[in-house]
Design an enzyme around this catalytic site. Structure first.
Site, PDB file in Angstrom:
ATOM      1  N   ILE A  23     -10.811  -8.037  -0.365  1.00 41.83           N
ATOM      2  CA  ILE A  23     -10.970  -6.720  -0.979  1.00 41.83           C
ATOM      3  C   ILE A  23      -9.934  -6.513  -2.068  1.00 41.83           C
ATOM      4  CG2 ILE A  23     -10.769  -4.240  -0.554  1.00 41.83           C
ATOM      5  CD1 ILE A  23     -12.028  -4.755   2.220  1.00 41.83           C
ATOM      6  N   ASP A  69       6.236  -9.724   0.227  1.00 45.64           N
ATOM      7  CA  ASP A  69       5.777  -9.478   1.590  1.00 45.64           C
ATOM      8  C   ASP A  69       5.974  -7.997   1.874  1.00 45.64           C
ATOM      9  OD1 ASP A  69       5.297  -9.297   4.295  1.00 45.64           O
ATOM     10  OD2 ASP A  69       6.583 -10.981   4.857  1.00 45.64           O
ATOM     11  N   SER A 146      -9.260   1.680   8.153  1.00 46.85           N
ATOM     12  CA  SER A 146     -10.332   0.847   8.704  1.00 46.85           C
ATOM     13  C   SER A 146     -11.251   1.738   9.523  1.00 46.85           C
ATOM     14  CB  SER A 146      -9.748  -0.249   9.601  1.00 46.85           C
ATOM     15  OG  SER A 146     -10.770  -0.878  10.364  1.00 46.85           O
ATOM     16  N   TYR A 159      -4.227  -2.799  16.306  1.00 43.49           N
ATOM     17  CA  TYR A 159      -4.668  -2.739  14.918  1.00 43.49           C
ATOM     18  C   TYR A 159      -5.185  -1.345  14.575  1.00 43.49           C
ATOM     19  CZ  TYR A 159      -7.559  -3.650  10.778  1.00 43.49           C
ATOM     20  OH  TYR A 159      -8.139  -3.598   9.532  1.00 43.49           O
ATOM     21  N   LYS A 163      -3.847   1.566  11.733  1.00 50.34           N
ATOM     22  CA  LYS A 163      -4.673   2.113  10.660  1.00 50.34           C
ATOM     23  C   LYS A 163      -4.842   3.624  10.801  1.00 50.34           C
ATOM     24  CE  LYS A 163      -5.598  -1.664   8.354  1.00 50.34           C
ATOM     25  NZ  LYS A 163      -5.200  -1.847   6.942  1.00 50.34           N
ATOM     26  N   THR A 194     -15.384 -11.200   3.783  1.00 44.09           N
ATOM     27  CA  THR A 194     -14.122 -11.781   3.351  1.00 44.09           C
ATOM     28  C   THR A 194     -13.721 -12.885   4.314  1.00 44.09           C
ATOM     29  OG1 THR A 194     -12.790 -10.250   4.678  1.00 44.09           O
ATOM     30  CG2 THR A 194     -13.387  -9.537   2.436  1.00 44.09           C
TER      31      THR A 194
END
Length: 261
Positions: A23, A69, A146, A159, A163, A194
């Site tokens: 993306i 990073d 997300s 995760y 988000k 992806t």
């Protein structure tokens, strides 16, 4: 790269973190196609970042790649400072860097928590901090959430939480940044074609379905459009929120999930 979408970012400068692939690369390509000078931040894939820069420049764009990073706020600060030093200003931040994580509750470790939140949450917060310091009226910040932030998925708690925190940051920072004429929003992508999706996509299926229902069939059942998004389709959402047409939108998260249910 194509000029089909016009030149609404002519004279603008954009930093795209996580811009070497997926993306992020599509966002960098879209912004460059519409006239922005683009600085592509990448963590490890220098070859992909350099190839993208060469492609954008060959099409008449202005672009450069810088390693950073985002888990290290100091590196993010250096990335943004160098972008401003090179192009003289900063108008758009598209924060696309992120990492996936699946694990059952009993298997999550403090190190896992620190690693995921360092990139997905802390990394985006300090990218905003550094970018906003260089922005004036009309600045645009677009973060990445997300669909997982608002949908239960097995073994995806860490995760998803990282988000969901991004969506809260966007909402709350909108009041602060709005006083300076800067908007901040987020995109919440669904399944997108992806490398990350190829590696982790099956994790979004219910465990009892993974061995009995092919991914294509599962997508047809659980998505109104019945397919993965192409990165370019998701990039269009970032470009919209970064453009003048979204000048009165801030503090919001736009789901780009093809009607995922």
């Amino acid at each position: 790269m194509t000029a089909a979408h016009g030149r609404r970012f002519e004279g603008k400068v954009a930093v795209v973190t996580g811009g070497s692939r997926g993306i992020g690369a599509a966002v960098a390509t879209r912004l460059a196609a519409e006239g922005a000078a683009v600085v592509i931040g990448y963590r490890g894939n220098q070859q992909a970042a350099d190839e993208l820069v060469r492609s954008l420049v060959a099409e008449g764009g202005r672009a450069m790649a810088l390693r950073a990073d985002v888990a290290d706020p100091e590196q993010t600060g250096t990335l943004i400072d160098r972008a401003v030093a090179e192009f003289g200003q900063l108008d758009v931040l598209a924060s696309c860097a992120g990492i996936e994580h699946f694990d059952a509750l009993q298997d999550i470790t403090p190190a896992d928590f620190d690693r995921v939140f360092a990139v997905n949450t802390r990394g985006q917060l300090f990218a905003v901090q550094h970018a906003a310091a260089h922005m004036g009226v009309g600045g645009r910040i677009v973060l990445t959430s997300s669909v997982s932030a608002s949908r239960a998925v097995f073994h995806h708690t860490l995760y998803a939480a990282s988000k969901a925190a991004v969506e809260s940051m966007v909402l709350n920072l909108s009041a602060e940044l709005g006083r300076r004429g800067i908007t901040i929003n987020a995109i919440a992508p669904g399944g997108t074609a992806t490398d990350m999706a190829a590696e982790h996509g099956a994790g979004y299926q219910h465990p009892q379905l993974r061995d009995t229902m092919p991914m294509e069939q599962w997508l047809a059942v659980h998505g109104a459009l019945g397919r993965l998004a192409q990165p370019e389709e998701v990039a269009a959402g970032y470009a919209f929120l970064a453009g003048d047409d979204a000048a009165y939108i801030t503090g919001r998260t736009l789901p780009l999930d093809g009607g995922f249910f």
